[in-house]
Design a protein around this motif. Structure first.
Motif, PDB file in Angstrom:
ATOM      1  N   SER A  77       0.852  -1.191   0.000  1.00  0.00           N
ATOM      2  CA  SER A  77       0.000   0.000   0.000  1.00  0.00           C
ATOM      3  C   SER A  77       0.887   1.239   0.000  1.00  0.00           C
ATOM      4  O   SER A  77       1.749   1.391   0.870  1.00  0.00           O
ATOM      5  N   VAL A  78       0.681   2.125  -0.983  1.00  0.00           N
ATOM      6  CA  VAL A  78       1.580   3.250  -1.217  1.00  0.00           C
ATOM      7  C   VAL A  78       0.853   4.570  -0.982  1.00  0.00           C
ATOM      8  O   VAL A  78      -0.239   4.800  -1.520  1.00  0.00           O
ATOM      9  N   ASN A  79       1.468   5.433  -0.171  1.00  0.00           N
ATOM     10  CA  ASN A  79       1.003   6.803   0.068  1.00  0.00           C
ATOM     11  C   ASN A  79      -0.409   6.844   0.640  1.00  0.00           C
ATOM     12  O   ASN A  79      -0.603   6.575   1.819  1.00  0.00           O
ATOM     13  N   ASP A  80      -1.428   7.153  -0.172  1.00  0.00           N
ATOM     14  CA  ASP A  80      -2.795   7.280   0.349  1.00  0.00           C
ATOM     15  C   ASP A  80      -3.515   5.947   0.456  1.00  0.00           C
ATOM     16  O   ASP A  80      -4.679   5.903   0.857  1.00  0.00           O
ATOM     17  N   GLU A  81      -2.848   4.845   0.109  1.00  0.00           N
ATOM     18  CA  GLU A  81      -3.443   3.517   0.244  1.00  0.00           C
ATOM     19  C   GLU A  81      -3.242   3.031   1.683  1.00  0.00           C
ATOM     20  O   GLU A  81      -2.119   2.963   2.170  1.00  0.00           O
ATOM     21  N   ILE A  82      -4.335   2.707   2.338  1.00  0.00           N
ATOM     22  CA  ILE A  82      -4.280   2.328   3.751  1.00  0.00           C
ATOM     23  C   ILE A  82      -3.865   0.877   3.914  1.00  0.00           C
ATOM     24  O   ILE A  82      -2.981   0.535   4.712  1.00  0.00           O
ATOM     25  N   VAL A  83      -4.508  -0.009   3.146  1.00  0.00           N
ATOM     26  CA  VAL A  83      -4.307  -1.438   3.317  1.00  0.00           C
ATOM     27  C   VAL A  83      -4.807  -2.154   2.066  1.00  0.00           C
ATOM     28  O   VAL A  83      -5.575  -1.594   1.272  1.00  0.00           O
ATOM     29  N   HIS A  84      -4.328  -3.392   1.869  1.00  0.00           N
ATOM     30  CA  HIS A  84      -4.785  -4.285   0.796  1.00  0.00           C
ATOM     31  C   HIS A  84      -4.407  -3.815  -0.603  1.00  0.00           C
ATOM     32  O   HIS A  84      -5.043  -4.191  -1.578  1.00  0.00           O
ATOM     33  N   GLY A  85      -3.353  -3.014  -0.709  1.00  0.00           N
ATOM     34  CA  GLY A  85      -2.855  -2.634  -2.027  1.00  0.00           C
ATOM     35  C   GLY A  85      -2.295  -3.849  -2.756  1.00  0.00           C
ATOM     36  O   GLY A  85      -1.572  -4.668  -2.176  1.00  0.00           O
ATOM     37  N   ILE A  86      -2.631  -3.988  -4.021  1.00  0.00           N
ATOM     38  CA  ILE A  86      -2.246  -5.167  -4.800  1.00  0.00           C
ATOM     39  C   ILE A  86      -0.902  -4.930  -5.495  1.00  0.00           C
ATOM     40  O   ILE A  86      -0.760  -3.957  -6.245  1.00  0.00           O
ATOM     41  N   PRO A  87       0.090  -5.801  -5.290  1.00  0.00           N
ATOM     42  CA  PRO A  87       1.360  -5.654  -6.003  1.00  0.00           C
ATOM     43  C   PRO A  87       1.163  -5.794  -7.513  1.00  0.00           C
ATOM     44  O   PRO A  87       0.301  -6.543  -7.982  1.00  0.00           O
ATOM     45  N   GLY A  88       2.002  -5.081  -8.258  1.00  0.00           N
ATOM     46  CA  GLY A  88       1.883  -5.144  -9.720  1.00  0.00           C
ATOM     47  C   GLY A  88       2.949  -4.311 -10.390  1.00  0.00           C
ATOM     48  O   GLY A  88       4.120  -4.342  -9.996  1.00  0.00           O
ATOM     49  N   ASP A  89       2.553  -3.522 -11.393  1.00  0.00           N
ATOM     50  CA  ASP A  89       3.497  -2.774 -12.207  1.00  0.00           C
ATOM     51  C   ASP A  89       3.868  -1.412 -11.625  1.00  0.00           C
ATOM     52  O   ASP A  89       4.657  -0.684 -12.238  1.00  0.00           O
ATOM     53  N   ARG A  90       3.311  -1.055 -10.483  1.00  0.00           N
ATOM     54  CA  ARG A  90       3.610   0.264  -9.922  1.00  0.00           C
ATOM     55  C   ARG A  90       5.090   0.385  -9.600  1.00  0.00           C
ATOM     56  O   ARG A  90       5.665  -0.432  -8.880  1.00  0.00           O
ATOM     57  N   VAL A  91       5.718   1.437 -10.133  1.00  0.00           N
ATOM     58  CA  VAL A  91       7.136   1.698  -9.904  1.00  0.00           C
ATOM     59  C   VAL A  91       7.280   2.626  -8.701  1.00  0.00           C
ATOM     60  O   VAL A  91       6.686   3.703  -8.659  1.00  0.00           O
ATOM     61  N   LEU A  92       8.064   2.204  -7.731  1.00  0.00           N
ATOM     62  CA  LEU A  92       8.266   3.003  -6.535  1.00  0.00           C
ATOM     63  C   LEU A  92       9.195   4.176  -6.820  1.00  0.00           C
ATOM     64  O   LEU A  92      10.133   4.075  -7.617  1.00  0.00           O
ATOM     65  N   ARG A  93       8.937   5.286  -6.119  1.00  0.00           N
ATOM     66  CA  ARG A  93       9.742   6.501  -6.261  1.00  0.00           C
ATOM     67  C   ARG A  93      10.285   6.914  -4.902  1.00  0.00           C
ATOM     68  O   ARG A  93       9.667   6.639  -3.870  1.00  0.00           O
ATOM     69  N   ASP A  94      11.420   7.588  -4.915  1.00  0.00           N
ATOM     70  CA  ASP A  94      11.952   8.110  -3.667  1.00  0.00           C
ATOM     71  C   ASP A  94      10.903   8.972  -2.972  1.00  0.00           C
ATOM     72  O   ASP A  94      10.261   9.817  -3.606  1.00  0.00           O
ATOM     73  N   GLY A  95      10.748   8.751  -1.686  1.00  0.00           N
ATOM     74  CA  GLY A  95       9.783   9.516  -0.897  1.00  0.00           C
ATOM     75  C   GLY A  95       8.435   8.853  -0.747  1.00  0.00           C
ATOM     76  O   GLY A  95       7.630   9.292   0.087  1.00  0.00           O
ATOM     77  N   ASP A  96       8.152   7.803  -1.540  1.00  0.00           N
ATOM     78  CA  ASP A  96       6.889   7.083  -1.368  1.00  0.00           C
ATOM     79  C   ASP A  96       6.830   6.470   0.023  1.00  0.00           C
ATOM     80  O   ASP A  96       7.827   5.947   0.542  1.00  0.00           O
ATOM     81  N   LEU A  97       5.643   6.523   0.626  1.00  0.00           N
ATOM     82  CA  LEU A  97       5.406   5.853   1.900  1.00  0.00           C
ATOM     83  C   LEU A  97       4.801   4.490   1.582  1.00  0.00           C
ATOM     84  O   LEU A  97       3.686   4.400   1.065  1.00  0.00           O
TER      85      LEU A  97
END
Length: 282
Positions: A77-97
């Protein structure tokens, strides 16, 4: 009458607790392994593949895959995602929570844990988001340290809530305690009764006997706690787009004290610092 009045915490035998520690250690080791892999340019799907290989190589089964309709090992779960975020093609960036939620089953027993971290390190993150993760982590340990024989779930939920409220007052920030998603019992299955709220509830709540095994998991937002589920039917996000943090451990209450099954040291350092009884011997 409380919604929890008819639920109860099922106590485990010493042998069962030792078996759960095996699963818990594998779960605790997985996000620690992933810490070194979390960096800008990596996808959440790549982290998921690494986690599955690590769990299976350690003799476990990714128990998230045993949840009907879910095929991944992690929730990311990234940034505004609280829970249950699904892994996939999302590329992480510096500063992402990034919150990483992980579970495994070993020989029929389960563990469940979550951490939140900043991609690239705390020094590149928004200070408010870094603080959000820390106050969530602190509230988790407050809840774990409040577990006691003959107590009840309001000991845990009240301690979590009080910790967050105290930090909110000190910071002058409105932190939201997510109420729609809670902790849970754990054992032969990842999710068992009762629900374990991160706040006080009215009415009777289940007691916590010696041998209790629970997953405690506060989720806190930087702002309002209101949330909704995306069209993928899994990912929960804040309504206002503010960041969220999620920390979790599976824990057992032994005759000697508290044993954090998914903490690599069993919780000794954090519990001792809080004056809570550390009790790994069963």
């Amino acid at each position: 009458m409380s919604l929890f009045a008819r639920e109860r915490v099922r106590p485990r035998t010493p042998d069962q607790l030792r078996a759960m520690r095996v699963a818990g250690l594998l779960v605790g080791q997985t996000p620690e392994m992933l810490r070194a892999q979390v960096r800008a340019g990596v996808t959440t799907g790549q982290l998921d593949a690494l986690a599955e290989d690590f769990i299976r190589s350690g003799g476990g089964i990714p128990n998230f895959q045993l949840v009907p309709g879910y095929v991944n090992t992690l929730c990311t779960s990234v940034n505004d995602e609280i829970v249950h975020g699904i892994p996939g093609d999302r590329v992480l960036r510096d500063g992402d929570l990034l919150s990483i939620d992980c579970g495994a089953e070993v020989d029929g027993w389960n563990g469940d844990s979550a951490i939140t971290l900043v991609v690239g390190g705390d020094e590149v993150g928004d200070p408010a988001a870094v603080r959000l993760s820390e106050i969530t982590r602190r509230s988790l340990w407050a809840g774990l340290a409040a577990l006691r024989p003959g107590g009840d779930l309001n000991d845990i939920g009240g301690a979590v809530e009080d910790s967050i409220r105290a930090d909110a007052r000190a910071d002058g920030v409105a932190y939201g305690i997510v109420e729609d998603y809670t902790g849970h019992g754990i054992g032969e299955h990842m999710h068992l009764p009762p629900n374990v709220p991160n706040y006080r509830v009215r009415g009777r709540v289940p007691q916590t006997p010696t041998g209790a095994t629970l997953a405690i998991e506060p989720m806190v937002t930087l702002g309002d706690r209101a949330n909704h589920v995306l069209d993928d039917d899994w990912t929960v996000v804040t309504d206002d787009g503010a960041p969220a943090a999620h920390w979790e451990h599976s824990v057992a209450l032994t005759e000697h004290g508290i044993w954090v099954l998914t903490a690599l040291d069993g919780g000794e350092a954090e519990l001792t610092a809080r004056g809570a009884p550390f009790g790994p011997r069963v």
